[in-house]
Scaffold this motif. Structure first.
Motif, PDB file in Angstrom:
ATOM      1  N   ALA A   1     -45.188  22.834  25.289  1.00  0.00           N
ATOM      2  CA  ALA A   1     -43.916  22.438  25.904  1.00  0.00           C
ATOM      3  C   ALA A   1     -42.699  22.768  25.045  1.00  0.00           C
ATOM      4  CB  ALA A   1     -43.935  20.941  26.204  1.00  0.00           C
ATOM      5  N   ILE A   2     -42.883  23.001  23.736  1.00  0.00           N
ATOM      6  CA  ILE A   2     -41.731  23.180  22.847  1.00  0.00           C
ATOM      7  C   ILE A   2     -40.843  24.355  23.270  1.00  0.00           C
ATOM      8  CG2 ILE A   2     -40.999  23.618  20.473  1.00  0.00           C
ATOM      9  CD1 ILE A   2     -42.148  20.804  21.133  1.00  0.00           C
TER      10      ILE A   2
ATOM     11  N   ALA B   1     -39.199  20.933  15.077  1.00  0.00           N
ATOM     12  CA  ALA B   1     -40.336  21.248  15.941  1.00  0.00           C
ATOM     13  C   ALA B   1     -41.379  22.069  15.191  1.00  0.00           C
ATOM     14  CB  ALA B   1     -39.855  22.004  17.181  1.00  0.00           C
ATOM     15  N   ALA B   2     -40.936  23.032  14.393  1.00  0.00           N
ATOM     16  CA  ALA B   2     -41.863  23.867  13.625  1.00  0.00           C
ATOM     17  C   ALA B   2     -42.635  23.041  12.599  1.00  0.00           C
ATOM     18  CB  ALA B   2     -41.097  24.992  12.930  1.00  0.00           C
TER      19      ALA B   2
ATOM     20  N   ASP C   1     -47.943  22.406  14.883  1.00  0.00           N
ATOM     21  CA  ASP C   1     -48.512  23.528  14.131  1.00  0.00           C
ATOM     22  C   ASP C   1     -49.042  24.639  15.030  1.00  0.00           C
ATOM     23  OD1 ASP C   1     -50.707  22.275  15.172  1.00  0.00           O
ATOM     24  OD2 ASP C   1     -51.565  21.675  13.243  1.00  0.00           O
ATOM     25  N   GLY C   2     -48.863  24.516  16.358  1.00  0.00           N
ATOM     26  CA  GLY C   2     -49.351  25.558  17.244  1.00  0.00           C
ATOM     27  C   GLY C   2     -48.339  26.664  17.505  1.00  0.00           C
ATOM     28  N   LEU C   3     -47.137  26.534  16.970  1.00  0.00           N
ATOM     29  CA  LEU C   3     -46.112  27.547  17.192  1.00  0.00           C
ATOM     30  C   LEU C   3     -46.369  28.751  16.304  1.00  0.00           C
ATOM     31  CD1 LEU C   3     -42.903  25.304  17.390  1.00  0.00           C
ATOM     32  CD2 LEU C   3     -44.397  26.084  19.248  1.00  0.00           C
ATOM     33  N   ARG C   4     -46.149  29.935  16.852  1.00  0.00           N
ATOM     34  CA  ARG C   4     -46.435  31.195  16.144  1.00  0.00           C
ATOM     35  C   ARG C   4     -45.113  31.782  15.652  1.00  0.00           C
ATOM     36  NH1 ARG C   4     -47.232  36.738  18.076  1.00  0.00           N
ATOM     37  NH2 ARG C   4     -46.390  35.955  20.032  1.00  0.00           N
TER      38      ARG C   4
END
Length: 285
Positions: free
Chosen positions: A59-60, A125-126, A130-133
């Motif tokens: 969702a981020i 958010a980052a 931890d799923g953000l690339r």
């Protein structure tokens, strides 16, 4: 120098100055996305249907896209309405290519504010998700062109809305419409949960494509399976956002000029007096 080019150059300079002056107001634009981040963090153990990927992480990018649209569209609309009331737009109309320079400045200022507030939200958010690339060059390159096209597609809508409404209070209707678009644009959940006709409505507006483009930049490629057609649809994103940008930048200056022609010094003074009476009435009440 060509007069129109000179007006655009003056508008860019004005936009840069206004952005620096208004940067202290950025906190007002990050309140709701911050609340959304907290909610998504609480829901981080929920997964995207059909995957083991966190629904919160997914969702981020959509939350960031939502904040870009609200900051750009509603912020620009409020500025235009306010400056119609105080006569700023009327003075711009009195100079050659003044409306073009004025609109360029406002779009520049609000685009910079939108990007600044996005990064204010992106940094925590980052750290939380931890799923953000975001640890390679390619995601940032994708993010760059998505942001450019997304802002070009949405900011003219703010100018159009600001031209059509005469008081910030009247923007409640536009805000409700934007909230409805958020609900059907896949910001928080994939569109598969919606009826098919609502999916088509959501895809007709730039918020869906901006969110999709940001997800393609910030999420693992494996998560594209949760999207419509099971892909990031980058070509479709470019075409959809590009089409909205062309339409918006063609329509916004014409609508703004038409609105400015209807305004007059007498009308502006009347609007200022009405606003003053309203403020005075609120204080005395």
């Amino acid at each position: 120098m060509n007069p129109r080019a000179a007006a655009v150059r003056a508008g860019l300079t004005r936009g840069r100055i206004e952005f620096r002056h208004n940067l202290g107001q950025a906190y007002g634009y990050v309140f709701f996305p911050t609340i959304a981040l907290i909610v998504m963090y609480v829901l981080r153990d929920n997964t995207v249907p059909g995957t083991d990927f966190s629904l919160g992480d997914r969702a981020i990018p959509g939350i960031l896209a939502m904040n870009l649209v609200f900051t750009g569209v509603m912020g620009l609309a409020v500025m235009l309405i306010t400056e119609r009331e105080d006569g700023t737009l009327l003075r711009a109309k009195a100079t050659p290519n003044g409306v073009l320079g004025y609109l360029t400045g406002k779009v520049t200022s609000q685009a910079a504010m939108s990007i600044a507030t996005m990064f204010i939200v992106l940094v925590p958010a980052a750290l939380l998700f931890d799923g953000l690339r975001l640890d390679a060059v390619s995601p940032w390159l994708t993010l760059a062109w998505v942001l450019t096209l997304g802002l070009a597609a949405t900011l003219p809508l703010g100018a159009i809305i600001g031209s059509l409404f005469t008081h910030p209070r009247n923007l409640r209707f536009a805000t409700l419409l934007l909230m409805g678009l958020v609900a059907i644009s896949g910001v928080f959940r994939p569109l598969d949960a919606l009826p098919e006709w609502l999916r088509w409505v959501g895809q007709a507006f730039p918020l869906y494509w901006l969110g999709l483009g940001m997800r393609s930049a910030m999420l693992p490629d494996a998560l594209a399976s949760a999207e419509i057609d099971g892909s990031w649809q980058r070509l479709e994103t470019i075409c959809a956002l590009g089409a909205w940008a062309v339409i918006g930048f063609a329509a916004a200056p014409a609508i703004l000029r038409r609105m400015a022609r209807r305004d007059s010094g007498t009308r502006a003074r009347g609007a200022r007096r009405a606003a003053h009476r309203e403020r005075t009435g609120h204080r005395t009440g």
